[in-house]
Structure formats: structure tokens, C-alpha cells
Design a protein around this motif. Structure first.
Motif, PDB file in Angstrom:
ATOM      1  N   LEU A 147      28.714  40.443  39.447  1.00 46.14           N
ATOM      2  CA  LEU A 147      28.619  39.158  40.133  1.00 46.14           C
ATOM      3  C   LEU A 147      29.769  38.309  39.612  1.00 46.14           C
ATOM      4  N   GLY A 148      30.761  38.085  40.448  1.00 42.92           N
ATOM      5  CA  GLY A 148      31.909  37.280  40.054  1.00 42.92           C
ATOM      6  C   GLY A 148      31.727  35.842  40.504  1.00 42.92           C
ATOM      7  N   GLY A 149      32.822  35.103  40.562  1.00 44.18           N
ATOM      8  CA  GLY A 149      32.763  33.714  41.017  1.00 44.18           C
ATOM      9  C   GLY A 149      32.411  33.622  42.491  1.00 44.18           C
ATOM     10  N   SER A 150      33.111  34.417  43.307  1.00 42.83           N
ATOM     11  CA  SER A 150      32.831  34.455  44.744  1.00 42.83           C
ATOM     12  C   SER A 150      32.653  35.883  45.241  1.00 42.83           C
ATOM     13  N   SER A 151      32.733  36.845  44.329  1.00 42.37           N
ATOM     14  CA  SER A 151      32.624  38.243  44.745  1.00 42.37           C
ATOM     15  C   SER A 151      31.386  38.905  44.168  1.00 42.37           C
ATOM     16  N   ILE A 152      30.969  39.937  44.859  1.00 42.54           N
ATOM     17  CA  ILE A 152      29.789  40.720  44.485  1.00 42.54           C
ATOM     18  C   ILE A 152      30.202  42.184  44.627  1.00 42.54           C
ATOM     19  N   GLU A 153      29.868  42.998  43.641  1.00 43.55           N
ATOM     20  CA  GLU A 153      30.069  44.433  43.820  1.00 43.55           C
ATOM     21  C   GLU A 153      28.700  45.054  44.027  1.00 43.55           C
ATOM     22  N   VAL A 154      28.526  45.686  45.180  1.00 49.73           N
ATOM     23  CA  VAL A 154      27.286  46.350  45.529  1.00 49.73           C
ATOM     24  C   VAL A 154      27.456  47.834  45.202  1.00 49.73           C
ATOM     25  N   ALA A 155      26.507  48.387  44.456  1.00 43.95           N
ATOM     26  CA  ALA A 155      26.532  49.803  44.085  1.00 43.95           C
ATOM     27  C   ALA A 155      25.460  50.537  44.886  1.00 43.95           C
ATOM     28  N   TYR A 156      25.732  51.805  45.204  1.00 41.72           N
ATOM     29  CA  TYR A 156      24.818  52.585  46.033  1.00 41.72           C
ATOM     30  C   TYR A 156      24.670  54.004  45.503  1.00 41.72           C
ATOM     31  N   GLU A 157      23.509  54.566  45.750  1.00 45.45           N
ATOM     32  CA  GLU A 157      23.291  56.005  45.686  1.00 45.45           C
ATOM     33  C   GLU A 157      22.573  56.376  46.978  1.00 45.45           C
ATOM     34  N   VAL A 158      23.151  57.320  47.702  1.00 46.50           N
ATOM     35  CA  VAL A 158      22.546  57.796  48.946  1.00 46.50           C
ATOM     36  C   VAL A 158      21.771  59.057  48.588  1.00 46.50           C
ATOM     37  N   ARG A 159      20.466  59.020  48.809  1.00 50.87           N
ATOM     38  CA  ARG A 159      19.582  60.111  48.400  1.00 50.87           C
ATOM     39  C   ARG A 159      18.847  60.707  49.587  1.00 50.87           C
ATOM     40  N   SER A 160      18.428  61.953  49.397  1.00 52.64           N
ATOM     41  CA  SER A 160      17.605  62.617  50.408  1.00 52.64           C
ATOM     42  C   SER A 160      16.280  61.862  50.535  1.00 52.64           C
ATOM     43  N   PRO A 161      15.607  62.014  51.669  1.00 55.64           N
ATOM     44  CA  PRO A 161      14.333  61.326  51.861  1.00 55.64           C
ATOM     45  C   PRO A 161      13.296  61.735  50.803  1.00 55.64           C
ATOM     46  N   VAL A 162      12.488  60.792  50.384  1.00 58.55           N
ATOM     47  CA  VAL A 162      11.410  61.062  49.431  1.00 58.55           C
ATOM     48  C   VAL A 162      10.487  62.136  49.994  1.00 58.55           C
ATOM     49  N   GLU A 163      10.257  62.077  51.307  1.00 52.81           N
ATOM     50  CA  GLU A 163       9.324  63.003  51.952  1.00 52.81           C
ATOM     51  C   GLU A 163       9.759  64.464  51.837  1.00 52.81           C
ATOM     52  N   THR A 164      11.047  64.704  51.649  1.00 55.06           N
ATOM     53  CA  THR A 164      11.538  66.079  51.583  1.00 55.06           C
ATOM     54  C   THR A 164      11.902  66.512  50.164  1.00 55.06           C
ATOM     55  N   ALA A 165      11.722  65.623  49.203  1.00 59.03           N
ATOM     56  CA  ALA A 165      12.074  65.949  47.816  1.00 59.03           C
ATOM     57  C   ALA A 165      11.086  66.974  47.268  1.00 59.03           C
TER      58      ALA A 165
END
Length: 185
Positions: free
Chosen positions: A117-135
Motif C-alpha cells: 500500500l503506497g501513497g496512491s498505489s496498491i499492489e494486488v497479489a494473486y494466486e489462481v487455483r483449481s476449484p475447491v470442488e475438484t481438489a
């Protein structure tokens, strides 16, 4: 026709420790997202991240911008002017593909947190995962990790605007470590 992603599933209240508190947005893969190899095209995956990010920022309670105060007043249709007074521009994206994303009946789990979280910037982090239903017993497969830097700007002038104290307070519980990319230069 694009389907609206499901509203974010918010985790339990923040806890102490090094792990970020993540929120999960379910995003449905469409046939049009697939390429000739029958998996989600790399550009389409960036679009799915955008859908998750939009769902996180713009599906707050009572239709307000998530994390924003509605103290900016209301517009002619009763909507919060907080969303109209500022905009969020993507200035940087990085993604690491860890495995092909096949078409699946169940939506993908896109786990998200803020890594800066910067002064006017935000870094959004992601993990794309398989559906819970198929885990299976091994758990969810991680298809990709990504980070997007977004800058908050004045909607009229396009100039950067500082993140408000209310936004910072709402977003800090979701602040965690930046994404660790394995193949970074």
C-alpha cells in the motif's frame, strides 16, 4: 456474453502472523477463454484476474466501492460519489504461469491480497487455483501467481490521489508478503 464473477468470499477476521489474510473471488472460465490447445489462453487469464480485481474493489457492502468511504456524498441516483471521484489505473502487471488452466465446470478460486500500500498505489497479489470442488487429497493446484500495481487517480484530472485513511484501514488486514516469482530476472 461475460458472466459476472461471484461476490468475494471474505476470510475470518484478521489474525497475527506472517500469512496474509486473503480474500477469494470465484471466476468462471468461459469457452471463449480457451485457445487451440484447449486451455485458458494467457491473455484470457489476465482478463480473469481483472474480473476478480473488479469484483474485489467494486462489490463492497451496499454497492459501495469496497474499502472506500461513502463520505463523498451521493450522486443523482443515490449512488456513492466515492466511485465517481476517483479511478484506478493498472500501471504494471506480472504473471507467472505454473500450469495450463483447463476448462472446468466449477469456477476457479482466485485468492487475492495486497502486497503493498503506497501513497496512491496498491499492489494486488494473486494466486489462481483449481476449484475447491475438484481438489483431491493433494489440495488445490496453483495455476498462476500474479501481481498488479494499481494507481488511484482523480477521475477528472487523471492525477494520482492519495489513498484515504479509511481505505488504508480497510485494506491493511489484507496486507501480506509480495508474490515470489520463481523465474524472475
Amino acid at each position: 456474453r461475460r458472466r459476472r464473477p461471484a461476490a468475494p468470499r471474505h476470510p475470518p477476521p484478521p489474525h497475527s502472523g506472517l500469512s496474509p489474510v486473503r480474500t477469494t473471488v470465484n471466476v468462471t472460465v468461459r469457452w471463449s477463454d480457451l485457445d487451440a490447445y484447449r486451455h485458458v489462453n494467457n491473455v484470457a487469464l489476465l482478463q480473469l484476474l481483472e474480473e476478480a480485481r473488479v469484483a474485489l474493489f467494486w462489490h463492497g457492502e451496499n454497492g459501495d466501492v469496497a474499502g472506500s468511504s461513502s463520505s463523498g456524498g451521493t450522486g443523482p441516483n443515490g449512488e456513492s460519489t466515492a466511485a465517481r471521484d476517483s479511478a484506478h489505473f493498472v500501471v504494471r502487471q506480472e504473471i507467472e504461469y505454473l500450469g495450463p488452466v483447463p476448462y472446468q465446470r466449477h469456477p476457479l478460486d482466485v485468492q487475492m491480497w495486497f502486497s503493498k500500500l503506497g501513497g496512491s498505489s496498491i499492489e494486488v497479489a494473486y494466486e489462481v487455483r483449481s476449484p475447491v470442488e475438484t481438489a483431491g487429497d493433494a489440495g488445490q493446484q496453483i495455476y498462476a501467481r500474479a501481481a498488479t500495481t494499481v494507481v488511484k487517480v482523480d477521475a477528472v484530472t487523471g492525477r494520482p490521489v492519495r489513498i484515504t485513511a479509511e481505505e488504508r484501514a480497510a485494506w491493511e488486514p489484507y496486507l501480506g508478503e509480495p508474490v515470489t516469482f520463481a523465474h524472475r530476472r
